[in-house]
Design an enzyme around this catalytic site. Structure first.
Site, short mmCIF file in Angstrom:
data_model
loop_
_atom_site.label_atom_id
_atom_site.label_comp_id
_atom_site.label_asym_id
_atom_site.label_seq_id
_atom_site.Cartn_x
_atom_site.Cartn_y
_atom_site.Cartn_z
N GLU A 275 0.84 -1.20 0.00
CA GLU A 275 0.00 0.00 0.00
C GLU A 275 0.87 1.25 0.00
OE1 GLU A 275 -2.79 -0.34 3.26
OE2 GLU A 275 -3.94 -1.87 2.21
N HIS A 298 -7.96 1.63 1.39
CA HIS A 298 -7.86 1.29 2.82
C HIS A 298 -8.55 2.36 3.69
CE1 HIS A 298 -5.26 -1.19 5.82
NE2 HIS A 298 -6.45 -0.89 6.33
#
Length: 334
Positions: A275, A298
């Site tokens: 990420e 997220h």
């Protein structure tokens, strides 16, 4: 000189932390002036090790960039608590902390509602082909006839929950209200879930029966890669899968292949193994190709309401420990 030292590995200004902590400190009878807060923005390992050496409490990094490994744990001579301001804590060596007698706590159910709502949103958008319909319409294409034979309802479907913890239970409560059947698999049979009318299934049966499968297990060595090609091929070709837990629980290459080749009908993910994901990430590629894939960055647990609950739970636990009380939501010790 301050009586207590709290080292914060999350990128939050010290003044803001003190402002949030002041009313909670008053509740526990601790003058805020007695607490030194040190926030480490983009620190190197040596700086982190130096600061935690005399800390009373360490607040973990919610971005997961700063890891607490066994070596760093050895540097903590006074730490009474490592408080992680998130549900996940896989960047912390909880076993090493336990061996040192340091409890590690997470936020419990502070963001359970927001993650549950996000999970259901993703499922409904996939079942209704909402992103595809939106993109086509804003580009001048009327897809009513095309989509009338492909969109579906949640009512009457079977929703499978992988991991019946706090978030899984909140998902179940909401899905039942839609008139869906809810089944679950967990390593522990959950009496509280079954009282809601949620039925237990062995793992393979959960995969085979689910029209919607949502993942809510923590990332461990046992759950890493839990959903791969074998498991995806066991699912219905009309099923959709939602992952709001950790990217590493799924084989992301296999997920993309499953949608592209029609093993399953759709994928919604809020988490990635890296990420932010690189531009050539397989799930981003199939989304760009127009397949029934929805990706979010997220944010499932990042609502304004959840964020304030997380702050309050985190700081309350920190102040509890400084006041000499036992911490709550400990994940690594009896």
């Amino acid at each position: 000189m301050a009586k207590y030292k709290v080292v914060v590995l999350s990128p939050v200004p010290e003044a803001l932390i003190k402002m949030w902590a002041t009313p909670i400190a008053q509740k526990y009878g601790i003058p805020i002036e007695d607490i030194e807060v040190v926030t480490l923005f983009e620190p190197n390992y040596e700086e982190v090790a130096r600061q935690v050496a005399d800390a009373d409490v360490v607040v973990g990094d919610y971005t997961f960039r700063i890891k607490i490994d066994a070596d760093l744990c050895q540097k903590m001579s006074k730490v009474k608590l490592i408080q992680q301001p998130s549900t996940g804590y896989d960047h912390i060596d909880v076993v090493a902390c336990a061996k040192r007698g340091i409890p590690v706590a997470n936020i419990g159910g502070a963001n359970s509602i927001s993650v549950a709502e996000h999970t259901i949103m993703l499922a409904l958008m996939l079942l209704k082909r909402a992103v595809y319909a939106h993109q086509k319409l804003v580009n001048g294409q009327w897809t009513q006839g095309e989509l009338m034979n492909t969109i579906g309802e949640l009512y009457g479907k079977t929703w499978g929950i992988l991991g019946m913890g706090r978030i899984g239970k909140e998902v179940a409560i909401r899905v039942l209200a839609f008139g869906a059947k809810v089944i679950y698999y967990d390593v522990v049979r959950r009496e509280d879930a079954e009282k809601l009318g949620v039925e237990y299934r062995p793992f393979n049966r959960l995969l085979a029966e689910s029209d919607v499968l949502s993942i809510h297990v923590p990332l461990t060595e046992k759950t890493r890669g839990m959903i791969g090609e074998r498991e995806l091929r066991m699912m219905k070709p009309t099923a959709v899968l939602i992952n709001v837990s950790r990217g590493e629980i799924t084989d992301e290459e296999a997920l993309a292949k499953a949608v592209r080749e029609g093993w399953i009908a759709g994928v919604g993910v809020d988490v990635f193994s890296v990420e932010p994901p690189p531009p050539d990430h397989p799930l981003l590629q199939v989304a760009r190709e127009g397949f029934n894939v929805i990706v979010t960055p997220h944010i499932a647990g990042a609502t304004n309401e959840a964020r304030m609950r997380i702050i309050n739970v985190t700081l309350d636990n920190v102040l509890r420990v400084l006041a000499g009380l036992k911490p709550e939501n400990v994940v690594n010790m009896p």
